[in-house]
Enzyme design. Structure first.
Site, mmCIF file in Angstrom:
data_model
loop_
_atom_site.group_PDB
_atom_site.id
_atom_site.type_symbol
_atom_site.label_atom_id
_atom_site.label_comp_id
_atom_site.label_asym_id
_atom_site.label_seq_id
_atom_site.Cartn_x
_atom_site.Cartn_y
_atom_site.Cartn_z
ATOM 1 N NE ARG A 44 -3.458 2.323 2.816
ATOM 2 C CZ ARG A 44 -3.055 3.435 3.473
ATOM 3 N NH1 ARG A 44 -1.842 3.505 4.023
ATOM 4 N NH2 ARG A 44 -3.860 4.471 3.582
ATOM 5 C CB SER A 116 -12.644 -0.864 2.618
ATOM 6 O OG SER A 116 -11.262 -1.010 2.551
ATOM 7 C CE LYS A 146 -8.588 5.091 4.711
ATOM 8 N NZ LYS A 146 -8.263 5.469 3.320
HETATM 9 C C1 LIG Z 1 -7.141 -5.080 4.756
HETATM 10 C C2 LIG Z 1 -7.490 -3.664 4.447
HETATM 11 N N1 LIG Z 1 -8.649 -3.128 4.936
HETATM 12 C C3 LIG Z 1 -8.957 -1.842 4.650
HETATM 13 C C4 LIG Z 1 -8.108 -1.071 3.879
HETATM 14 C C5 LIG Z 1 -8.462 0.353 3.549
HETATM 15 O O1 LIG Z 1 -8.699 0.439 2.162
HETATM 16 P P1 LIG Z 1 -9.300 1.805 1.562
HETATM 17 O O2 LIG Z 1 -10.569 2.091 2.264
HETATM 18 O O3 LIG Z 1 -9.330 1.674 0.089
HETATM 19 O O4 LIG Z 1 -8.221 2.906 1.976
HETATM 20 P P2 LIG Z 1 -6.697 2.969 1.483
HETATM 21 O O5 LIG Z 1 -5.974 1.813 2.149
HETATM 22 O O6 LIG Z 1 -6.699 2.812 -0.010
HETATM 23 O O7 LIG Z 1 -6.202 4.300 1.945
HETATM 24 C C6 LIG Z 1 -6.944 -1.650 3.373
HETATM 25 N N2 LIG Z 1 -6.087 -0.943 2.598
HETATM 26 N N3 LIG Z 1 -6.636 -2.935 3.670
HETATM 27 C C1 TZP Z 2 -5.210 1.440 5.675
HETATM 28 C C2 TZP Z 2 -6.186 1.693 6.761
HETATM 29 N N1 TZP Z 2 -7.524 1.539 6.567
HETATM 30 C C3 TZP Z 2 -8.283 1.815 7.625
HETATM 31 S S1 TZP Z 2 -7.292 2.323 8.934
HETATM 32 C C4 TZP Z 2 -5.839 2.121 8.017
HETATM 33 C C5 TZP Z 2 -4.492 2.393 8.592
HETATM 34 C C6 TZP Z 2 -4.041 1.293 9.507
HETATM 35 O O1 TZP Z 2 -2.762 1.629 10.037
HETATM 36 P P1 TZP Z 2 -2.409 1.370 11.570
HETATM 37 O O2 TZP Z 2 -2.414 -0.118 11.779
HETATM 38 O O3 TZP Z 2 -1.015 1.957 11.733
HETATM 39 O O4 TZP Z 2 -3.441 2.081 12.394
#
Ligand SMILES: Cc1ncc(COP(=O)(O)OP(=O)(O)O)c(N)n1
Ligand code: TZP
Ligand code: MG
Length: 218
Positions: A44, A116, A146
């Site tokens: 990511r 998601s 995020k």
């Molecule tokens: C395993 C997992 N769950 C949720 C997310 C979040 O995805 P998204 O809502 O598309 O946000 P971004 O990650 O793209 O900022 C994820 N990446 N992985």
């Molecule tokens: C990618 C993403 N999607 C929802 S929260 C998040 C960030 C998770 O990072 P952390 O485990 O450091 O809180």
């Protein structure tokens, strides 16, 4: 040959990009995480990442090679073209990314798909989408990884999402080691983390905690 989906892969799901580990090499961080026993890796790379598209592709090839050697699924976040170019094992998309039906069609069974879902309405729609392997729900707790995160879901709402979902759910967002047992009691199939592992002072302790907490299996 790509790795097919098994919900056990959701147990210790590491999510990371260059933006999450300033001053470190992502290949080095991933090698440590794989050695510690992560069960899935999501590439990511976004937000504050400074990689060009070609650099992101080249790094993805190196990361995928490491995952393949360890027999761990390599999942790409958001970018269908990148996932296809890399021959990824999976792709994860959010509600505001490319439409989920388009994604499922585009990858046409070459890789598994995660979506998601953080509300009951989103889960109920996802239940009707063929070709989904798992859901990612969060942020369960406040997160600094995020910037555009949805409102915090919390454990009570998470349990409702699990009850409503026909697919396994992996929790994400602000997860720390001390919360793993309580998180497991919601019925989720695992935890997806960035900072809990990337900032851990003992990768083996952290990953072992994720793998031994006793997640639910559908
Ligand atoms: C395993 C997992 N769950 C949720 C997310 C979040 O995805 P998204 O809502 O598309 O946000 P971004 O990650 O793209 O900022 C994820 N990446 N992985
Ligand atoms: C990618 C993403 N999607 C929802 S929260 C998040 C960030 C998770 O990072 P952390 O485990 O450091 O809180
Ligand atoms: Mg996304």
């Amino acid at each position: 040959m790509s790795i097919s989906f098994d919900q056990k892969q959701l147990a210790a799901y590491f999510v990371c990009g260059t933006q999450d580990i300033p001053g470190q090499r992502l290949t080095t961080v991933l090698k440590r995480a794989l050695a510690a026993g992560i069960t899935a890796f999501q590439y990511r790379d976004k937000g504050a990442s400074r990689l060009t598209s070609s650099e992101r592709l080249a790094l993805g090839e190196a990361l995928h090679t490491l995952c393949a050697a360890a027999g761990v699924p390599f999942i790409v976040d958001d970018d269908v073209d990148l996932a296809l170019s890399l021959g990824a094992d999976g792709i994860h998309v959010g509600q505001s990314d490319t439409g989920i039906q388009q994604v499922v069609t585009a990858v046409s069974q070459q890789m598994f798909v995660g979506l998601s879902c953080s509300t009951l309405a989103e889960v109920r729609v996802a239940n009707q989408v063929a070709g989904l392997a798992y859901l990612g729900s969060g942020p369960i707790f406040p997160t600094s990884s995020k910037a555009d995160a949805d409102p915090v879901v919390g454990l009570t709402n998470l349990q409702e999402l699990v009850t409503a979902s026909s697919r396994p759910i992996v929790a994400i967002g602000g997860i720390t080691e001390d919360q793993l047992p309580t998180l497991a009691q919601t019925g989720v199939a695992g935890a997806a983390v960035i900072s809990m592992l990337a900032q851990s002072n003992d990768y083996q302790r952290t990953v072992t905690a994720m793998r031994t907490v006793g997640w639910s299996m559908q």
